[in-house]
Design a protein around this motif. Structure first.
Motif, PDB file in Angstrom:
ATOM      1  N   ALA A  18       9.378 -46.391  57.569  1.00 29.04           N
ATOM      2  CA  ALA A  18       8.473 -47.159  58.433  1.00 29.04           C
ATOM      3  C   ALA A  18       7.615 -46.181  59.231  1.00 29.04           C
ATOM      4  O   ALA A  18       8.107 -45.157  59.693  1.00 29.04           O
ATOM      5  CB  ALA A  18       9.277 -48.052  59.377  1.00 29.04           C
ATOM      6  N   THR A  19       6.339 -46.504  59.390  1.00 33.33           N
ATOM      7  CA  THR A  19       5.440 -45.577  60.073  1.00 33.33           C
ATOM      8  C   THR A  19       4.894 -46.104  61.402  1.00 33.33           C
ATOM      9  O   THR A  19       4.473 -45.315  62.239  1.00 33.33           O
ATOM     10  CB  THR A  19       4.240 -45.218  59.175  1.00 33.33           C
ATOM     11  OG1 THR A  19       3.532 -46.420  58.855  1.00 33.33           O
ATOM     12  CG2 THR A  19       4.705 -44.521  57.908  1.00 33.33           C
ATOM     13  N   GLN A  20       4.883 -47.398  61.607  1.00 33.31           N
ATOM     14  CA  GLN A  20       4.269 -47.979  62.802  1.00 33.31           C
ATOM     15  C   GLN A  20       5.260 -48.306  63.912  1.00 33.31           C
ATOM     16  O   GLN A  20       4.856 -48.503  65.049  1.00 33.31           O
ATOM     17  CB  GLN A  20       3.511 -49.257  62.430  1.00 33.31           C
ATOM     18  CG  GLN A  20       2.445 -49.054  61.373  1.00 33.31           C
ATOM     19  CD  GLN A  20       1.377 -48.076  61.823  1.00 33.31           C
ATOM     20  OE1 GLN A  20       0.828 -48.223  62.913  1.00 33.31           O
ATOM     21  NE2 GLN A  20       1.091 -47.067  61.014  1.00 33.31           N
ATOM     22  N   PHE A  21       6.547 -48.374  63.578  1.00 34.52           N
ATOM     23  CA  PHE A  21       7.557 -48.734  64.562  1.00 34.52           C
ATOM     24  C   PHE A  21       8.922 -48.259  64.097  1.00 34.52           C
ATOM     25  O   PHE A  21       9.096 -47.834  62.955  1.00 34.52           O
ATOM     26  CB  PHE A  21       7.578 -50.247  64.820  1.00 34.52           C
ATOM     27  CG  PHE A  21       7.760 -51.066  63.578  1.00 34.52           C
ATOM     28  CD1 PHE A  21       9.027 -51.342  63.084  1.00 34.52           C
ATOM     29  CD2 PHE A  21       6.664 -51.566  62.903  1.00 34.52           C
ATOM     30  CE1 PHE A  21       9.189 -52.091  61.929  1.00 34.52           C
ATOM     31  CE2 PHE A  21       6.819 -52.319  61.747  1.00 34.52           C
ATOM     32  CZ  PHE A  21       8.085 -52.581  61.259  1.00 34.52           C
ATOM     33  N   SER A  22       9.879 -48.323  65.014  1.00 32.58           N
ATOM     34  CA  SER A  22      11.276 -48.036  64.690  1.00 32.58           C
ATOM     35  C   SER A  22      12.122 -49.037  65.457  1.00 32.58           C
ATOM     36  O   SER A  22      11.640 -49.690  66.394  1.00 32.58           O
ATOM     37  CB  SER A  22      11.652 -46.608  65.077  1.00 32.58           C
ATOM     38  OG  SER A  22      11.437 -46.395  66.460  1.00 32.58           O
ATOM     39  N   SER A  52       7.308 -49.175  69.415  1.00 32.08           N
ATOM     40  CA  SER A  52       6.031 -48.959  68.737  1.00 32.08           C
ATOM     41  C   SER A  52       5.154 -48.097  69.617  1.00 32.08           C
ATOM     42  O   SER A  52       4.880 -48.469  70.763  1.00 32.08           O
ATOM     43  CB  SER A  52       5.342 -50.294  68.458  1.00 32.08           C
ATOM     44  OG  SER A  52       4.100 -50.067  67.835  1.00 32.08           O
ATOM     45  N   PRO A  53       4.715 -46.948  69.094  1.00 35.85           N
ATOM     46  CA  PRO A  53       5.046 -46.389  67.787  1.00 35.85           C
ATOM     47  C   PRO A  53       6.474 -45.845  67.760  1.00 35.85           C
ATOM     48  O   PRO A  53       7.129 -45.730  68.797  1.00 35.85           O
ATOM     49  CB  PRO A  53       4.039 -45.252  67.629  1.00 35.85           C
ATOM     50  CG  PRO A  53       3.732 -44.809  69.018  1.00 35.85           C
ATOM     51  CD  PRO A  53       3.807 -46.067  69.856  1.00 35.85           C
TER      52      PRO A  53
END
Length: 139
Positions: A35-39, A117-118
């Motif tokens: 995932a690149t936009q959130f964790s 996010s991010p």
């Protein structure tokens, strides 16, 4: 290096961040599944425990109460703490850089799902003095 592509992750399948106040099992994020936009992940708080007042200067956070009851504090736009009772189904939005804290006020475990996010604020938790990496439970 290729990114992981695990789209389905159970908290018991990943290592957890353990603390004196509970644990965080990251189930989504760059290092888990690309995932690149959130964790995000599952937070488990034992009875009477909670995380202390802190903020994420570069990220927003969503907290969703899965089970249990407690008190959630989030600073308002003037920096004043606002505390509310929270329980299953409650969603809390924490704006970027706002201080917040969570306390399990019940005699049963409290479980949350948190999203950043991010992605990234959760990695700073590794620097806390009571941090320990817990192996997957495999349940």
């Amino acid at each position: 290096m290729s990114k992981p592509t695990n789209h389905f992750v159970h908290p018991s399948e990943v290592s957890a961040f353990g603390f004196d106040w509970g644990r965080l099992s990251l189930t989504v994020g760059p290092e888990v599944n690309g995932a690149t936009q959130f964790s995000g992940g599952v937070v488990d708080l034992p009875p009477g425990k909670g995380h202390t007042r802190h903020n994420h200067p570069e990220a927003e956070e969503i907290i969703f109460v899965i089970s249990g009851n407690g008190e959630q504090m989030v600073e308002d736009e003037n920096g004043q703490p606002v505390t509310r009772k929270v329980g299953p189904g409650c969603t809390v939005f924490v704006p970027q850089a706002r201080f917040h804290s969570t306390l399990n006020t019940s005699d049963a475990p409290m479980q949350l799902f948190v999203v950043y996010s991010p992605a990234g604020p959760e990695l700073g938790l590794r620097e806390l003095p009571d941090f320990r990496l817990l192996p997957p439970t495999g349940k």
